[in-house]
Write an enzyme that holds these catalytic residues in place. Structure first.
Site, PDB file in Angstrom:
ATOM      1  N   TRP A 214       2.542   1.102 -12.909  1.00 18.11           N
ATOM      2  CA  TRP A 214       3.937   0.923 -13.296  1.00 18.11           C
ATOM      3  C   TRP A 214       4.131  -0.335 -14.142  1.00 18.11           C
ATOM      4  O   TRP A 214       3.528  -1.371 -13.900  1.00 18.11           O
ATOM      5  CB  TRP A 214       4.833   0.817 -12.054  1.00 18.11           C
ATOM      6  CG  TRP A 214       6.288   0.761 -12.397  1.00 18.11           C
ATOM      7  CD1 TRP A 214       7.100   1.816 -12.674  1.00 18.11           C
ATOM      8  CD2 TRP A 214       7.099  -0.414 -12.524  1.00 18.11           C
ATOM      9  NE1 TRP A 214       8.373   1.375 -12.966  1.00 18.11           N
ATOM     10  CE2 TRP A 214       8.392   0.009 -12.887  1.00 18.11           C
ATOM     11  CE3 TRP A 214       6.847  -1.782 -12.383  1.00 18.11           C
ATOM     12  CZ2 TRP A 214       9.437  -0.887 -13.087  1.00 18.11           C
ATOM     13  CZ3 TRP A 214       7.890  -2.683 -12.595  1.00 18.11           C
ATOM     14  CH2 TRP A 214       9.170  -2.238 -12.941  1.00 18.11           C
TER      15      TRP A 214
ATOM     16  N   SER B 164      -2.927   2.062  -9.057  1.00 17.06           N
ATOM     17  CA  SER B 164      -1.585   1.903  -8.515  1.00 17.06           C
ATOM     18  C   SER B 164      -0.786   3.207  -8.696  1.00 17.06           C
ATOM     19  O   SER B 164      -1.189   4.255  -8.199  1.00 17.06           O
ATOM     20  CB  SER B 164      -0.901   0.710  -9.189  1.00 17.06           C
ATOM     21  OG  SER B 164       0.219   0.278  -8.469  1.00 17.06           O
ATOM     22  N   LEU B 165       0.319   3.194  -9.444  1.00 14.68           N
ATOM     23  CA  LEU B 165       1.054   4.428  -9.724  1.00 14.68           C
ATOM     24  C   LEU B 165       0.154   5.459 -10.379  1.00 14.68           C
ATOM     25  O   LEU B 165       0.255   6.661 -10.104  1.00 14.68           O
ATOM     26  CB  LEU B 165       2.255   4.127 -10.619  1.00 14.68           C
ATOM     27  CG  LEU B 165       3.022   5.326 -11.186  1.00 14.68           C
ATOM     28  CD1 LEU B 165       3.595   6.188 -10.074  1.00 14.68           C
ATOM     29  CD2 LEU B 165       4.117   4.861 -12.148  1.00 14.68           C
TER      30      LEU B 165
ATOM     31  N   PHE C 190       6.886  -8.543 -11.726  1.00 10.63           N
ATOM     32  CA  PHE C 190       6.016  -7.560 -11.081  1.00 10.63           C
ATOM     33  C   PHE C 190       4.552  -7.912 -11.316  1.00 10.63           C
ATOM     34  O   PHE C 190       3.716  -7.749 -10.423  1.00 10.63           O
ATOM     35  CB  PHE C 190       6.333  -6.158 -11.606  1.00 10.63           C
ATOM     36  CG  PHE C 190       5.703  -5.059 -10.796  1.00 10.63           C
ATOM     37  CD1 PHE C 190       6.091  -4.824  -9.489  1.00 10.63           C
ATOM     38  CD2 PHE C 190       4.725  -4.241 -11.349  1.00 10.63           C
ATOM     39  CE1 PHE C 190       5.522  -3.813  -8.737  1.00 10.63           C
ATOM     40  CE2 PHE C 190       4.146  -3.225 -10.603  1.00 10.63           C
ATOM     41  CZ  PHE C 190       4.546  -3.010  -9.302  1.00 10.63           C
ATOM     42  N   LEU C 191       4.234  -8.397 -12.502  1.00  7.91           N
ATOM     43  CA  LEU C 191       2.863  -8.813 -12.787  1.00  7.91           C
ATOM     44  C   LEU C 191       2.451  -9.958 -11.865  1.00  7.91           C
ATOM     45  O   LEU C 191       1.305 -10.011 -11.400  1.00  7.91           O
ATOM     46  CB  LEU C 191       2.724  -9.246 -14.242  1.00  7.91           C
ATOM     47  CG  LEU C 191       2.957  -8.183 -15.310  1.00  7.91           C
ATOM     48  CD1 LEU C 191       2.738  -8.770 -16.701  1.00  7.91           C
ATOM     49  CD2 LEU C 191       2.069  -6.971 -15.098  1.00  7.91           C
TER      50      LEU C 191
ATOM     51  N   ILE D  35       3.545 -10.490  -8.820  1.00  4.29           N
ATOM     52  CA  ILE D  35       3.314  -9.931  -7.493  1.00  4.29           C
ATOM     53  C   ILE D  35       1.940  -9.272  -7.427  1.00  4.29           C
ATOM     54  O   ILE D  35       1.218  -9.389  -6.431  1.00  4.29           O
ATOM     55  CB  ILE D  35       4.418  -8.913  -7.135  1.00  4.29           C
ATOM     56  CG1 ILE D  35       5.756  -9.638  -6.915  1.00  4.29           C
ATOM     57  CG2 ILE D  35       4.045  -8.113  -5.886  1.00  4.29           C
ATOM     58  CD1 ILE D  35       6.914  -8.701  -6.659  1.00  4.29           C
ATOM     59  N   GLN D  36       1.569  -8.597  -8.494  1.00  2.00           N
ATOM     60  CA  GLN D  36       0.280  -7.908  -8.514  1.00  2.00           C
ATOM     61  C   GLN D  36      -0.894  -8.871  -8.409  1.00  2.00           C
ATOM     62  O   GLN D  36      -1.947  -8.529  -7.865  1.00  2.00           O
ATOM     63  CB  GLN D  36       0.144  -7.083  -9.797  1.00  2.00           C
ATOM     64  CG  GLN D  36       1.154  -5.952  -9.872  1.00  2.00           C
ATOM     65  CD  GLN D  36       0.960  -5.092 -11.093  1.00  2.00           C
ATOM     66  OE1 GLN D  36      -0.104  -4.536 -11.284  1.00  2.00           O
ATOM     67  NE2 GLN D  36       1.977  -4.969 -11.921  1.00  2.00           N
TER      68      GLN D  36
ATOM     69  N   ASP E   4      -4.555  -8.014  -1.849  1.00  3.03           N
ATOM     70  CA  ASP E   4      -3.441  -7.215  -2.371  1.00  3.03           C
ATOM     71  C   ASP E   4      -2.262  -7.235  -1.407  1.00  3.03           C
ATOM     72  O   ASP E   4      -2.414  -7.001  -0.205  1.00  3.03           O
ATOM     73  CB  ASP E   4      -3.913  -5.774  -2.585  1.00  3.03           C
ATOM     74  CG  ASP E   4      -2.991  -4.970  -3.478  1.00  3.03           C
ATOM     75  OD1 ASP E   4      -1.870  -5.424  -3.760  1.00  3.03           O
ATOM     76  OD2 ASP E   4      -3.399  -3.867  -3.894  1.00  3.03           O
TER      77      ASP E   4
ATOM     78  N   HIS F 186      -4.233  -7.057  -6.625  1.00  3.18           N
ATOM     79  CA  HIS F 186      -3.879  -5.682  -6.972  1.00  3.18           C
ATOM     80  C   HIS F 186      -4.614  -5.159  -8.206  1.00  3.18           C
ATOM     81  O   HIS F 186      -4.534  -3.978  -8.507  1.00  3.18           O
ATOM     82  CB  HIS F 186      -2.366  -5.601  -7.194  1.00  3.18           C
ATOM     83  CG  HIS F 186      -1.824  -4.201  -7.196  1.00  3.18           C
ATOM     84  ND1 HIS F 186      -1.928  -3.351  -6.124  1.00  3.18           N
ATOM     85  CD2 HIS F 186      -1.168  -3.506  -8.165  1.00  3.18           C
ATOM     86  CE1 HIS F 186      -1.363  -2.188  -6.408  1.00  3.18           C
ATOM     87  NE2 HIS F 186      -0.896  -2.247  -7.644  1.00  3.18           N
TER      88      HIS F 186
END
Length: 266
Positions: A22, A88-89, A149-150, A152-153, A213, A241
């Site tokens: 994502w 991931s997605l 989001f990056l 968090i990954q 992760d 992640h």
């Protein structure tokens, strides 16, 4: 959609299709693709609405429809089955392809993926409020939302800043997806639950994880193994992640060893 799904090919050998997660695009695969191209024909493909396919957005952004579009584009291009590696997605998409069109799939490799990403009763995952915050931020500042989001990954990675910079530099070379596409694809992470379907998989399968992760935590790995006992599992100790970024060389070695049978496919 306004035009056909596009993909890129590199190298020669057994075809392996790389499907991104994502908020990013197929640019994320550049370092890994260059490594794998020594032994494989590497096919990178942007999800509809992302990267080279930013203008290819189906009205129905369902997992089944996305999987069919990806598999059909690959089959049209190479005319034979391939290995599918989804991150991931992208792991949900690859798994759906393996479920709905197993004749097109030589083997399935999931990377930092879960059949159910959201936390539920007795199932570890992403807290619903985190996804809700992303929905709220998307319409305000799309780029900042993806940047968050990056982060968090990469959270937990010993080379946090390096990983974030690497991912950002790779994906920001391409056009940003629209807010509608980001919202529609985020709903897949929120709503898809393939746990009950995994027992129907009858293909060689490999699951790769990062020990650090936070999106697919250790507890989820244990639960996934219970419902998919025939899938070989490998965890990268120094990754979050995106182990194919944090531990690129070792990641490529593990994939190659599994494909060639040096690591059990059972």
């Amino acid at each position: 959609m306004t035009k056909n799904i596009q993909l890129s090919r590199l190298g020669q050998g057994m075809p392996i299709v790389l499907i991104h997660g994502w908020g990013v695009n197929a640019g994320i695969w550049q370092p890994l693709a260059e490594q794998l191209a020594n032994n494989f024909e590497v096919i990178t493909i942007d999800l509809p609405g992302f990267g080279l396919n930013v203008d290819c957005v189906p009205r129905d952004y369902s997992l089944e429809n996305i999987a069919d579009l990806i598999a059909s584009a690959v089959t049209r291009e190479i005319g034979k089955p391939a290995l599918y590696l989804g991150w991931s997605l992208g792991g949900l998409v690859a798994t759906q392809i393996a479920l709905s069109a197993p004749e097109k799939v030589l083997g399935l490799i999931n990377v930092a993926s879960s059949p159910c990403f959201v936390q539920k009763d007795e199932w570890p995952g992403i807290r619903p409020e985190i996804l809700n915050n992303f929905y709220k931020l998307l319409s305000v500042d799309t780029r900042k939302t993806i940047d968050n989001f990056l982060k968090i990954q990469a959270m937990g990675s010993p080379q946090l800043r390096t990983d974030i910079k690497t991912v950002r530099d790779l994906v920001m070379k391409h056009d940003m997806p629209s807010v509608d596409t980001l919202s529609a694809s985020l709903k897949l992470l929120e709503n898809v639950d393939l746990r009950g379907a995994l027992e129907d998989l009858n293909l060689p399968a490999l699951s790769l994880y990062g020990r650090l992760d936070t999106l697919v935590p250790k507890g989820a790995i244990a639960e996934i193994s219970k419902i998919s006992p025939n899938t070989h599992t490998h965890t990268f100790e120094h990754s979050s992640h995106a182990p194919f970024i944090s531990e690129l060389s070792q990641f490529a070695v593990v994939v190659e060893q599994w494909v060639t049978g040096q690591i059990s496919k059972a």
